[in-house]
Design a protein around this motif. Structure first.
Motif, PDB file in Angstrom:
ATOM      1  N   GLY A 337      20.553  27.199  39.473  1.00  0.00           N
ATOM      2  CA  GLY A 337      19.266  27.311  38.788  1.00  0.00           C
ATOM      3  C   GLY A 337      19.177  28.432  37.770  1.00  0.00           C
ATOM      4  O   GLY A 337      18.287  28.432  36.914  1.00  0.00           O
ATOM      5  N   ILE A 338      20.067  29.426  37.840  1.00  0.00           N
ATOM      6  CA  ILE A 338      20.030  30.547  36.892  1.00  0.00           C
ATOM      7  C   ILE A 338      20.489  30.073  35.522  1.00  0.00           C
ATOM      8  O   ILE A 338      21.563  29.479  35.385  1.00  0.00           O
ATOM      9  CB  ILE A 338      20.908  31.708  37.385  1.00  0.00           C
ATOM     10  CG1 ILE A 338      20.322  32.311  38.663  1.00  0.00           C
ATOM     11  CG2 ILE A 338      21.045  32.789  36.310  1.00  0.00           C
ATOM     12  CD1 ILE A 338      21.202  33.355  39.312  1.00  0.00           C
ATOM     13  N   ASP A 339      19.689  30.330  34.529  1.00  0.00           N
ATOM     14  CA  ASP A 339      20.004  29.880  33.170  1.00  0.00           C
ATOM     15  C   ASP A 339      20.980  30.852  32.511  1.00  0.00           C
ATOM     16  O   ASP A 339      20.597  31.747  31.761  1.00  0.00           O
ATOM     17  CB  ASP A 339      18.716  29.760  32.349  1.00  0.00           C
ATOM     18  CG  ASP A 339      18.941  28.990  31.049  1.00  0.00           C
ATOM     19  OD1 ASP A 339      20.119  28.879  30.627  1.00  0.00           O
ATOM     20  OD2 ASP A 339      17.962  28.513  30.472  1.00  0.00           O
ATOM     21  N   ARG A 340      22.255  30.663  32.802  1.00  0.00           N
ATOM     22  CA  ARG A 340      23.283  31.547  32.244  1.00  0.00           C
ATOM     23  C   ARG A 340      23.352  31.427  30.721  1.00  0.00           C
ATOM     24  O   ARG A 340      23.633  32.403  30.025  1.00  0.00           O
ATOM     25  CB  ARG A 340      24.643  31.218  32.851  1.00  0.00           C
ATOM     26  CG  ARG A 340      24.724  31.446  34.351  1.00  0.00           C
ATOM     27  CD  ARG A 340      26.153  31.334  34.847  1.00  0.00           C
ATOM     28  NE  ARG A 340      26.730  30.038  34.517  1.00  0.00           N
ATOM     29  CZ  ARG A 340      28.019  29.817  34.273  1.00  0.00           C
ATOM     30  NH1 ARG A 340      28.873  30.816  34.319  1.00  0.00           N
ATOM     31  NH2 ARG A 340      28.461  28.608  34.004  1.00  0.00           N
ATOM     32  N   SER A 341      23.120  30.238  30.206  1.00  0.00           N
ATOM     33  CA  SER A 341      23.176  30.044  28.749  1.00  0.00           C
ATOM     34  C   SER A 341      22.128  30.888  28.041  1.00  0.00           C
ATOM     35  O   SER A 341      22.384  31.475  26.979  1.00  0.00           O
ATOM     36  CB  SER A 341      22.986  28.566  28.408  1.00  0.00           C
ATOM     37  OG  SER A 341      24.027  27.788  28.938  1.00  0.00           O
ATOM     38  N   GLN A 342      20.930  30.964  28.633  1.00  0.00           N
ATOM     39  CA  GLN A 342      19.872  31.762  28.028  1.00  0.00           C
ATOM     40  C   GLN A 342      20.196  33.247  28.110  1.00  0.00           C
ATOM     41  O   GLN A 342      19.930  34.011  27.172  1.00  0.00           O
ATOM     42  CB  GLN A 342      18.532  31.469  28.726  1.00  0.00           C
ATOM     43  CG  GLN A 342      17.336  32.205  28.130  1.00  0.00           C
ATOM     44  CD  GLN A 342      17.028  31.790  26.698  1.00  0.00           C
ATOM     45  OE1 GLN A 342      17.495  30.757  26.224  1.00  0.00           O
ATOM     46  NE2 GLN A 342      16.250  32.604  25.999  1.00  0.00           N
ATOM     47  N   ILE A 343      20.790  33.674  29.228  1.00  0.00           N
ATOM     48  CA  ILE A 343      21.197  35.082  29.354  1.00  0.00           C
ATOM     49  C   ILE A 343      22.240  35.421  28.312  1.00  0.00           C
ATOM     50  O   ILE A 343      22.163  36.449  27.633  1.00  0.00           O
ATOM     51  CB  ILE A 343      21.726  35.359  30.777  1.00  0.00           C
ATOM     52  CG1 ILE A 343      20.584  35.266  31.792  1.00  0.00           C
ATOM     53  CG2 ILE A 343      22.381  36.742  30.849  1.00  0.00           C
ATOM     54  CD1 ILE A 343      21.034  35.331  33.231  1.00  0.00           C
ATOM     55  N   ALA A 344      23.241  34.540  28.155  1.00  0.00           N
ATOM     56  CA  ALA A 344      24.263  34.766  27.133  1.00  0.00           C
ATOM     57  C   ALA A 344      23.638  34.797  25.743  1.00  0.00           C
ATOM     58  O   ALA A 344      24.027  35.596  24.885  1.00  0.00           O
ATOM     59  CB  ALA A 344      25.332  33.679  27.213  1.00  0.00           C
ATOM     60  N   LYS A 345      22.656  33.959  25.537  1.00  0.00           N
ATOM     61  CA  LYS A 345      22.013  33.891  24.223  1.00  0.00           C
ATOM     62  C   LYS A 345      21.299  35.190  23.885  1.00  0.00           C
ATOM     63  O   LYS A 345      21.466  35.735  22.783  1.00  0.00           O
ATOM     64  CB  LYS A 345      21.021  32.725  24.189  1.00  0.00           C
ATOM     65  CG  LYS A 345      20.313  32.558  22.850  1.00  0.00           C
ATOM     66  CD  LYS A 345      19.374  31.353  22.885  1.00  0.00           C
ATOM     67  CE  LYS A 345      18.662  31.180  21.547  1.00  0.00           C
ATOM     68  NZ  LYS A 345      17.739  30.013  21.576  1.00  0.00           N
ATOM     69  N   ILE A 346      20.512  35.721  24.831  1.00  0.00           N
ATOM     70  CA  ILE A 346      19.755  36.933  24.516  1.00  0.00           C
ATOM     71  C   ILE A 346      20.661  38.152  24.412  1.00  0.00           C
ATOM     72  O   ILE A 346      20.336  39.119  23.725  1.00  0.00           O
ATOM     73  CB  ILE A 346      18.624  37.195  25.534  1.00  0.00           C
ATOM     74  CG1 ILE A 346      19.194  37.493  26.926  1.00  0.00           C
ATOM     75  CG2 ILE A 346      17.648  36.044  25.566  1.00  0.00           C
ATOM     76  CD1 ILE A 346      18.152  37.981  27.910  1.00  0.00           C
ATOM     77  N   ARG A 347      21.815  38.102  25.064  1.00  0.00           N
ATOM     78  CA  ARG A 347      22.725  39.244  25.027  1.00  0.00           C
ATOM     79  C   ARG A 347      23.734  39.156  23.887  1.00  0.00           C
ATOM     80  O   ARG A 347      24.259  40.171  23.452  1.00  0.00           O
ATOM     81  CB  ARG A 347      23.462  39.364  26.365  1.00  0.00           C
ATOM     82  CG  ARG A 347      22.556  39.594  27.562  1.00  0.00           C
ATOM     83  CD  ARG A 347      21.796  40.917  27.497  1.00  0.00           C
ATOM     84  NE  ARG A 347      22.673  42.036  27.787  1.00  0.00           N
ATOM     85  CZ  ARG A 347      22.895  43.045  26.960  1.00  0.00           C
ATOM     86  NH1 ARG A 347      22.335  43.066  25.761  1.00  0.00           N
ATOM     87  NH2 ARG A 347      23.684  44.030  27.301  1.00  0.00           N
ATOM     88  N   LEU A 348      24.034  37.943  23.406  1.00  0.00           N
ATOM     89  CA  LEU A 348      25.078  37.777  22.393  1.00  0.00           C
ATOM     90  C   LEU A 348      24.573  37.324  21.031  1.00  0.00           C
ATOM     91  O   LEU A 348      25.070  37.765  20.005  1.00  0.00           O
ATOM     92  CB  LEU A 348      26.131  36.777  22.896  1.00  0.00           C
ATOM     93  CG  LEU A 348      26.857  37.134  24.188  1.00  0.00           C
ATOM     94  CD1 LEU A 348      27.792  36.001  24.601  1.00  0.00           C
ATOM     95  CD2 LEU A 348      27.630  38.426  24.055  1.00  0.00           C
ATOM     96  N   ALA A 349      23.586  36.409  21.027  1.00  0.00           N
ATOM     97  CA  ALA A 349      23.140  35.829  19.762  1.00  0.00           C
ATOM     98  C   ALA A 349      22.647  36.854  18.745  1.00  0.00           C
ATOM     99  O   ALA A 349      22.914  36.704  17.554  1.00  0.00           O
ATOM    100  CB  ALA A 349      22.060  34.781  20.024  1.00  0.00           C
TER     101      ALA A 349
END
Length: 569
Positions: A337-349
């Motif tokens: 359930g953890i949205d890893r893609s969103q975490i990567a997005k806010i940290r990398l994008a």
């Protein structure tokens, strides 16, 4: 010099050295597929150098001067082998002041450190015996020579045979059956149960017998300040009130004279670090913590941006010690359930980097062994997570799930004054909220985050970074096995994980070791207690006349501190 022991960071470590190297989105703003993002991240990671710094020969560097930089937090113990000293913030002090018998080069290959070692070699395969010939000039700061007895006592303190020693891990140490004198006191022979891939770096960060010969000295003698050293520098003052560690040249040092007259490490919050660099109070900054730090730092006159690959990574811990998370199926549902893609997005994008999650606990994208083992077993997949929770009897009632009259509520602990922790915790709260799991965020003092919460299991979810190295099949064992390991922050493991770590680390051929390493990674995913999020490429901004400093921008190497200094004008 370098140390290959894996250390924790408070989840505020570097984000993206691929900033300004590759764009992460197409021109029309369409989101790339995860497969394409993974491929791009791997390509970019491999395109970055293993080390980036301003290089200069010693004759081009002025004598004297002070170098000041920031560390994440003030060490709780200056013994890096003691559990509270297992802090990435202590690493630069240890690198500058303690022995490293073997260096790692830019690619992670062990090479001799001639300041401490005349030679190192495998002298027997069956049994597996290695030999270190210590430089006879090598001494501790009290004038005593470094001898085989220091090796013997270091092994005995760390091998787990005496539980009174509060050690970080038994990695490697428990594989040793004998440490003995060779032809003289500076000749050390070490016998292992089986081949051990990381043998060359096993004794890096060696401590003297005065510290290792008793549990009391090991656990407490370095709590407030180092008592002894054996490097180009020594600690002049450790000031917990000012949150500073001041190094000066070691008068007993036998190698090239340090170029700097003083090194200062200051424990600073992120906001304070950025301001201190802009004001000229510190000379190098880890600019990968957030995009504003990078933008402000690279705008300072007389600076240079450095970028390199990294093998460090960030994870979400799911605490199996917590009553709600003891069931592996519950952990799997939460991981899904953890949205890893969103975490990567806010940290990398924000850095223009490829937005890609890391799907391997053992290898980074820049390493030959990397393969995607996690995508099929971990999310984000809200529909699957919901189905798993339904099957366990947790049914939706209003906004959240309820079972036996109890709401499914998890507590995420985060350290204060860290914007990245806040950002990530909000994503976790929102994404788990979408599957009916209530997440309450508890903010605690930074210096208490590990010692009073994560280390003792007083949390449900926590976000942190891990440093890594070229031999994670060896040094990473204590992160995942056994469940009661001091470095295993999730308190979960399996017998298969321990067996595969031993098998992988006991394999000297790199290609064969990588194959076993990926079997190991799959076993770790099966336990579902630590979810990899993204790899942390390195980015720094430094004064443009600072030479030979790669303390932030290197995958494997660390500064040769006697050569760090200011370029002649």
């Amino acid at each position: 010099m370098t140390s290959t022991r894996m250390r924790w960071a408070a989840g505020i470590a570097a984000v993206s050295a691929v900033a300004l190297v590759a764009a992460g989105c197409s021109k029309n703003g369409a989101k790339e597929s995860d497969q394409k993002a993974q491929a791009k991240a791997k390509q970019v990671a491999k395109s970055l150098p293993g080390t980036d710094m301003i290089t200069a020969s010693r004759d081009k560097i002025q004598d004297g001067g002070t170098f000041t930089t920031a560390i994440e937090d003030y060490p709780q113990n200056f013994n890096a082998s003691e559990i509270d000293g297992n802090d990435v913030s202590l690493a630069p002090t240890t690198q500058a002041t303690m022995p490293d018998f073997v260096d790692l080069d830019e690619s992670g290959k062990p090479v001799i450190n001639k300041d401490f070692t005349q030679s190192f070699s495998i002298v027997s395969q069956k049994p597996f015996v290695v030999d270190f010939k210590i430089n006879p000039k090598a001494v501790w700061s009290d004038g005593k020579p470094i001898t085989y007895t220091d090796f013997v006592n270091m092994w005995k303190a760390n091998n787990g045979s005496n539980k009174a020693y509060q050690i970080v891990s038994t990695n490697g140490w428990e594989e040793i059956t004998k440490v003995e004198r060779g032809t003289n006191d500076q000749d050390v022979k070490v016998t292992y149960k089986q081949p051990y891939a990381e043998w060359a770096a096993q004794f890096d960060g060696l401590l003297p017998s005065s510290i290792t010969s008793s549990p009391k000295a090991f656990n407490t003698s370095e709590k407030n300040a180092p008592t002894i050293s054996s490097g180009p520098f020594m600690v002049k003052k450790a000031d917990a009130t000012a949150q500073t560690i001041t190094l000066v040249p070691n008068p007993k040092w036998w190698g090239d004279k340090p170029k700097l007259s003083q090194v200062v490490f200051r424990a600073l919050s992120l906001n304070s670090t950025t301001g201190a660099f802009s004001n000229g109070e510190i000379d190098a900054i880890d600019a990968g913590k957030d995009v504003n730090t990078l933008k402000q730092a690279e705008g300072v006159k007389g600076t240079k941006v450095l970028r390199s690959a990294s093998v460090g990574f960030h994870v979400m811990n799911i605490n199996a010690k917590s009553p709600l998370l003891k069931d592996v199926n519950m952990r799997k549902a939460i991981a899904m359930g953890i949205d890893r893609s969103q975490i990567a997005k806010i940290r990398l994008a924000p850095f223009g980097a490829p937005v890609a999650v890391r799907n391997n606990h053992i290898y980074a994208e820049s390493q030959a062994g990397y393969q995607n083992n996690g995508q099929s077993v971990v999310g984000p997949d809200a529909a699957k997570a919901k189905s798993m929770l339904d099957s366990m009897g947790w049914k939706m009632k209003g906004k959240f799930r309820v079972k036996d009259g109890k709401t499914l509520t998890l507590r995420e602990v985060i350290p204060a004054d860290t914007s990245s922790q806040t950002d990530v915790s909000q994503v976790v709260q929102a994404s788990l909220g979408d599957i009916g799991v209530q997440v309450k965020i508890q903010t605690v003092p930074l210096n208490d985050f590990f010692t009073k919460y994560v280390n003792v299991g007083d949390y449900d979810l926590s976000y942190q970074g891990w440093s890594s190295d070229a031999f994670s099949e060896c040094s990473g064992k204590s992160l995942y096995y056994p469940a009661e390991s001091a470095q295993n922050k999730t308190f979960a493991s399996s017998a298969q994980i321990g067996q595969l770590f031993d098998q992988a680390c006991g394999t000297l051929d790199a290609t064969a070791r990588n194959k076993i390493g990926n079997q190991l990674d799959k076993a770790i995913w099966d336990v579902s207690s630590q979810v990899t999020l993204f790899t942390d490429p390195n980015v720094a901004v430094v004064k443009d006349n600072l030479a030979n400093y790669d303390g932030i921008t290197s995958a494997y190497e660390s500064p040769k501190w006697q050569d760090v200094g200011w370029l002649k004008q």
